[in-house]
Motif scaffolding. Structure first.
Motif, PDB file in Angstrom:
ATOM      1  N   ASN B  62      -7.987  -7.243  -4.983  1.00 54.26           N
ATOM      2  CA  ASN B  62      -7.942  -5.397  -5.192  1.00 54.26           C
ATOM      3  C   ASN B  62      -7.744  -5.730  -6.759  1.00 54.26           C
ATOM      4  O   ASN B  62      -7.035  -6.927  -6.913  1.00 54.26           O
ATOM      5  CB  ASN B  62      -7.349  -4.923  -5.050  1.00 54.26           C
ATOM      6  CG  ASN B  62      -7.632  -3.554  -5.311  1.00 54.26           C
ATOM      7  OD1 ASN B  62      -7.276  -2.546  -6.598  1.00 54.26           O
ATOM      8  ND2 ASN B  62      -8.397  -2.165  -3.951  1.00 54.26           N
ATOM      9  N   VAL B  64      -5.924  -3.780  -8.764  1.00 58.42           N
ATOM     10  CA  VAL B  64      -4.354  -3.996  -8.802  1.00 58.42           C
ATOM     11  C   VAL B  64      -3.459  -5.089  -9.004  1.00 58.42           C
ATOM     12  O   VAL B  64      -3.039  -5.228  -9.289  1.00 58.42           O
ATOM     13  CB  VAL B  64      -4.132  -3.095  -7.609  1.00 58.42           C
ATOM     14  CG1 VAL B  64      -4.716  -1.607  -7.492  1.00 58.42           C
ATOM     15  CG2 VAL B  64      -3.558  -3.437  -6.792  1.00 58.42           C
ATOM     16  N   TYR B  65      -3.879  -6.291  -7.912  1.00 54.20           N
ATOM     17  CA  TYR B  65      -3.295  -7.178  -7.791  1.00 54.20           C
ATOM     18  C   TYR B  65      -4.026  -8.524  -9.032  1.00 54.20           C
ATOM     19  O   TYR B  65      -3.496  -9.695  -8.986  1.00 54.20           O
ATOM     20  CB  TYR B  65      -3.454  -8.344  -6.808  1.00 54.20           C
ATOM     21  CG  TYR B  65      -3.410  -7.249  -5.427  1.00 54.20           C
ATOM     22  CD1 TYR B  65      -1.975  -6.140  -5.821  1.00 54.20           C
ATOM     23  CD2 TYR B  65      -4.254  -7.090  -4.722  1.00 54.20           C
ATOM     24  CE1 TYR B  65      -1.569  -5.317  -5.196  1.00 54.20           C
ATOM     25  CE2 TYR B  65      -3.231  -5.675  -3.432  1.00 54.20           C
ATOM     26  CZ  TYR B  65      -2.027  -5.118  -3.675  1.00 54.20           C
ATOM     27  OH  TYR B  65      -1.920  -3.828  -3.009  1.00 54.20           O
ATOM     28  N   ASN B  72       3.076  -4.263  -8.821  1.00 53.45           N
ATOM     29  CA  ASN B  72       2.664  -3.611  -7.639  1.00 53.45           C
ATOM     30  C   ASN B  72       2.618  -4.534  -6.698  1.00 53.45           C
ATOM     31  O   ASN B  72       2.554  -4.643  -5.229  1.00 53.45           O
ATOM     32  CB  ASN B  72       0.791  -4.394  -7.996  1.00 53.45           C
ATOM     33  CG  ASN B  72       0.225  -3.183  -8.787  1.00 53.45           C
ATOM     34  OD1 ASN B  72       0.926  -1.914  -9.005  1.00 53.45           O
ATOM     35  ND2 ASN B  72      -0.660  -3.028 -10.131  1.00 53.45           N
ATOM     36  N   VAL B 170      -3.129  -1.932  -0.876  1.00 51.92           N
ATOM     37  CA  VAL B 170      -3.465  -1.140  -2.202  1.00 51.92           C
ATOM     38  C   VAL B 170      -2.164  -0.916  -2.803  1.00 51.92           C
ATOM     39  O   VAL B 170      -1.543   0.260  -2.533  1.00 51.92           O
ATOM     40  CB  VAL B 170      -4.623  -0.241  -2.462  1.00 51.92           C
ATOM     41  CG1 VAL B 170      -4.640  -0.663  -4.589  1.00 51.92           C
ATOM     42  CG2 VAL B 170      -6.348  -0.995  -2.145  1.00 51.92           C
ATOM     43  N   ASP B 172      -0.753   0.485  -6.155  1.00 50.75           N
ATOM     44  CA  ASP B 172      -0.630   0.814  -7.710  1.00 50.75           C
ATOM     45  C   ASP B 172       0.355   1.211  -8.629  1.00 50.75           C
ATOM     46  O   ASP B 172       1.020   1.805  -7.905  1.00 50.75           O
ATOM     47  CB  ASP B 172      -2.015   1.361  -8.244  1.00 50.75           C
ATOM     48  CG  ASP B 172      -2.455   1.044  -9.083  1.00 50.75           C
ATOM     49  OD1 ASP B 172      -2.538  -0.011 -10.411  1.00 50.75           O
ATOM     50  OD2 ASP B 172      -4.358   1.190  -9.831  1.00 50.75           O
ATOM     51  N   ASP B 174       1.527   3.540 -12.471  1.00 54.57           N
ATOM     52  CA  ASP B 174       1.402   3.855 -13.456  1.00 54.57           C
ATOM     53  C   ASP B 174       2.258   3.950 -14.986  1.00 54.57           C
ATOM     54  O   ASP B 174       1.695   4.638 -15.350  1.00 54.57           O
ATOM     55  CB  ASP B 174       0.699   5.373 -13.745  1.00 54.57           C
ATOM     56  CG  ASP B 174       2.118   6.268 -12.768  1.00 54.57           C
ATOM     57  OD1 ASP B 174       2.842   5.498 -12.716  1.00 54.57           O
ATOM     58  OD2 ASP B 174       1.538   7.856 -12.381  1.00 54.57           O
ATOM     59  N   GLU B 177       1.027  -2.281 -17.374  1.00 53.38           N
ATOM     60  CA  GLU B 177      -0.343  -2.329 -17.666  1.00 53.38           C
ATOM     61  C   GLU B 177      -0.351  -3.365 -18.108  1.00 53.38           C
ATOM     62  O   GLU B 177       0.437  -4.020 -19.271  1.00 53.38           O
ATOM     63  CB  GLU B 177      -0.348  -0.852 -18.255  1.00 53.38           C
ATOM     64  CG  GLU B 177      -2.199  -1.158 -18.785  1.00 53.38           C
ATOM     65  CD  GLU B 177      -2.259  -0.013 -20.105  1.00 53.38           C
ATOM     66  OE1 GLU B 177      -3.336  -0.468 -20.585  1.00 53.38           O
ATOM     67  OE2 GLU B 177      -1.384   1.073 -20.384  1.00 53.38           O
TER      68      GLU B 177
END
Ligand SMILES: Cc1cc2nc3c(=O)[nH]c(=O)nc-3n(C[C@H](O)[C@H](O)[C@H](O)COP(=O)(O)OP(=O)(O)OC[C@H]3O[C@@H](n4cnc5c(N)ncnc54)[C@H](O)[C@@H]3O)c2cc1C
Ligand SMILES: Cc1cc2nc3c(=O)[nH]c(=O)nc-3n(C[C@H](O)[C@H](O)[C@H](O)COP(=O)(O)OP(=O)(O)OC[C@H]3O[C@@H](n4cnc5c(N)ncnc54)[C@H](O)[C@@H]3O)c2cc1C
Lengths: 249, 309
Positions: B62, B64-65, B72, B170, B172, B174, B177
């Motif tokens: 995914n 996110v990884y 994460n 999943v 994630d 916020d 980044e």
């Protein structure tokens, strides 16, 4: 912005430790102690952020027995504004240290927490990351550059392959690497001034944290010693030895 | 016992440290499951399914990884890890970044940088820059461990017949980044996996002079390393630092050029099989660990060595 810096008292980096004959631990009696070098870098970074007008207060915290006050005074002499000693008889393990620091974070509500990437005694490299997880803060570990911009911090990290940059929403945890800055020396007037800066002592009970130890130290040994080998006279002899004696070429 | 090993990779290929971490898992004993978290990294999972002793590979593919963001990956590993007795990852900068978060999320200690497995709950690890070796026993139900790759011989990368199972968890966030990276490009072998390493220190005087070392490295198929002083002075990039707080290497042959031999440097290379020191100061501490010492000016020795190899 308020910055909290966690500092640890460790053996001076120039001292080579010896293992006790009964192998229970290393011998720290009469050994020179100092501020962990990575923590010194952490204090310096916070003080520079204050000097640049980005931060307005730098609070340092150390966990341990009364002796850690010496390192807190050093941090104050380097420019921190006030200090907190969390009194414990012994050095807590990393997870307990992180839980205690979480208690301090809840009281102080800093916008950034800066720690060293590792203590040069335990070489653990984990407290900052644990604190970040416990407080659900983002983390920028092994930092070689820190830039604060409206509500965020960009951290350039020293990684195995080179450098990586992450952007974190504040509040965030940063751990320092060697290239972040070169710490200043404390001047004599600043050392004198540091004696009058506030230093508060709190207990783990005040913070509502129970210290536990789930890792038992069974034994401490000296590593296998390498003995000095031979001196070779010239390049020819060196190449010959490597080819025919050591057989590594 | 069941062991979860978190693979290190770049979404294309397995990092050799993973196979060494699998060797530590094998020494603990039990069912070994590997987690491959990344983006478009199915090839990595297929490769690891063939590694010796792996019963299953979990593939979390995914976006996110993709960059192994600690926020994460740690949540994924902690979520899976609660069903295992041990969670292992290599003590690389990636493993060191997310594993302590995993330990904290599971409310257990982390045992960092192990160099030997004594039993399923007892391990050896270096402390004080390797000047002492601690034997520690972990009492938590789940043992979260990072492994010093150079201390273990890799398991075979072929011959196994594990299965691959895709998982769709999943995690994630916020708050953090990935912005970018500057990775060193090099045709030379990776520092921590090379058979021969040749390192330069402050004695090299500047970055250009490292060419003298690089030429020899290319002849020998060696990797190039450095002391902290050489990195701090800007001669070479940070990823070349060998030592307590840099990379740990244990090649067949380590050649230290213009390096004094501070304990922090020795911590990163003293487990090399054969050590050569080239230094003009015969009192330099590096000679105390060197199998072959040459007391001479490096600017005379290196060109001659290059010629005679
Ligand atoms: C030789 C040795 C053996 C040990 N054995 C055990 C054992 O068997 N079991 C056990 O449970 N514990 C043991 N400890 C204690 C424990 O491992 C650590 O010393 C300490 O509690 C946690 O810091 P760390 O070294 O893990 O920090 P690291 O994660 O390496 O340090 C990173 C940063 O965290 C911050 N930090 C760490 N400690 C403090 C502190 N006290 N106050 C303020 N900031 C801090 C600093 O910013 C530091 O730079 C041992 C320690 C040593 C030196
Ligand atoms: C917290 C902390 C962490 C550290 N981590 C690390 C680490 O991970 N790795 C590391 O390497 N260091 C580390 N250090 C730094 C370490 O203490 C030393 O300062 C460093 O290793 C010195 O590097 P050097 O040997 O290149 O330089 P120096 O000690 O200055 O030695 C240079 C050597 O070059 C020789 N020389 C000079 N000219 C010539 C010539 N023409 N021909 C032959 N020989 C010559 C000299 O005789 C001298 O011995 C750390 C320090 C601290 C405080």
């Amino acid at each position: 912005m308020k910055i909290l810096v966690a500092v640890k008292r460790v053996i001076d980096y120039n001292v080579k430790v010896r293992v006790k004959p009964d192998q229970s631990d290393v011998d720290l009696a009469n050994v020179k102690m100092a501020l962990n070098p990575f923590c010194e870098i952490a204090v310096e970074e916070a003080v520079r952020l204050k000097e640049a007008g980005t931060a307005d207060e730098v609070v340092v915290v150390s966990i341990g027995p009364k002796a850690v006050q010496e390192q807190l005074r050093t941090a104050l002499a380097l420019g921190a504004d006030r200090a907190i000693q969390v009194e414990t008889d012994d050095m807590p393990d990393s997870l307990s240290a992180a839980k205690i620091l979480k208690g301090v974070v809840e009281r102080e509500e800093p916008d950034m927490v800066i720690l060293g990437k590792q203590s040069i005694d335990s070489d653990n490299n984990q407290t900052g990351q644990m604190l970040a997880a416990l407080t659900d803060m983002p983390q920028g570990t092994f930092a070689s550059k820190v830039e604060v911009t409206d509500g965020h911090v960009s951290v350039t990290r020293e990684v195995d392959g080179g450098l990586q940059t992450v952007k974190l929403a504040l509040p965030a945890v940063v751990t320092t690497d060697l290239r972040l800055n070169e710490p200043r020396y404390a001047s004599l007037p600043n050392i004198m001034k540091a004696k009058r800066k506030p230093l508060e002592t709190v207990s783990t009970d005040d913070l509502g944290v129970a210290v536990k130890r789930t890792v038992k130290l069974l034994k401490v040994e000296s590593p296998a010693e390498r003995s000095a080998g031979v001196k070779v006279a010239d390049v020819d002899e060196l190449v010959d030895k490597l080819k025919n004696e050591a057989k590594v070429l | 016992m069941s062991i979860l090993v978190v693979a290190e990779h770049d979404n294309n290929a397995v990092n050799p440290a993973t196979l060494k971490t699998l060797a530590a898992a094998k020494a603990i004993g039990g069912d070994i499951v590997v987690l491959v978290a990344g983006k478009d990294c199915a090839a990595v999972a297929d490769e690891l399914a063939k590694a010796e002793g792996v019963s299953k590979v979990l593939l979390a593919d995914n976006a996110v990884y993709e960059h192994q963001l600690a926020e994460n990956v740690s949540k994924l590993v902690a979520d899976l890890g609660k069903d295992y007795s041990h969670v292992l990852a290599p003590a690389t900068t990636t493993g060191k970044n997310f594993m302590p978060r995993v330990a904290a999320l599971l409310d257990v200690a982390q045992i960092s940088d192990i160099i030997a497995v004594e039993s399923a709950d007892t391990f050896k690890r270096p402390i004080y820059a390797g000047n002492a070796i601690a034997t520690v026993q972990a009492e938590d139900a789940i043992k979260v461990i990072t492994v010093r790759a150079t201390a273990f011989d890799a398991v075979a990368g072929e011959g196994g017949s594990g299965s691959v199972e895709a998982i769709d968890a999943v995690f994630d966030n916020d708050k953090s980044e990935f912005v970018g990276e500057q990775l060193a490009e090099s045709e030379r072998p990776e520092l921590t996996a090379a058979e021969i390493v040749i390192s330069g220190g402050r004695g090299m005087q500047n970055g250009e002079n490292f060419k003298l070392i690089e030429d020899i490295a290319d002849k020998l198929g060696a990797a190039v390393g450095a002391s902290r002083a050489a990195v701090d002075a800007g001669f070479v990039p940070n990823d070349m630092q060998v030592g307590q707080t840099g990379k740990i290497v244990a090649p067949q042959l380590y050649i230290a050029v213009g390096i004094s031999g501070a304990i922090q440097h020795l911590a990163g290379m003293k487990d090399s099989k054969v050590i050569v020191a080239i230094n003009k100061d015969e009192e330099a501490p590096i000679f105390q660990v060197a199998d072959y010492g040459l007391v001479a000016d490096l600017f005379e020795v290196l060109p001659e060595l290059n010629e005679k190899l």
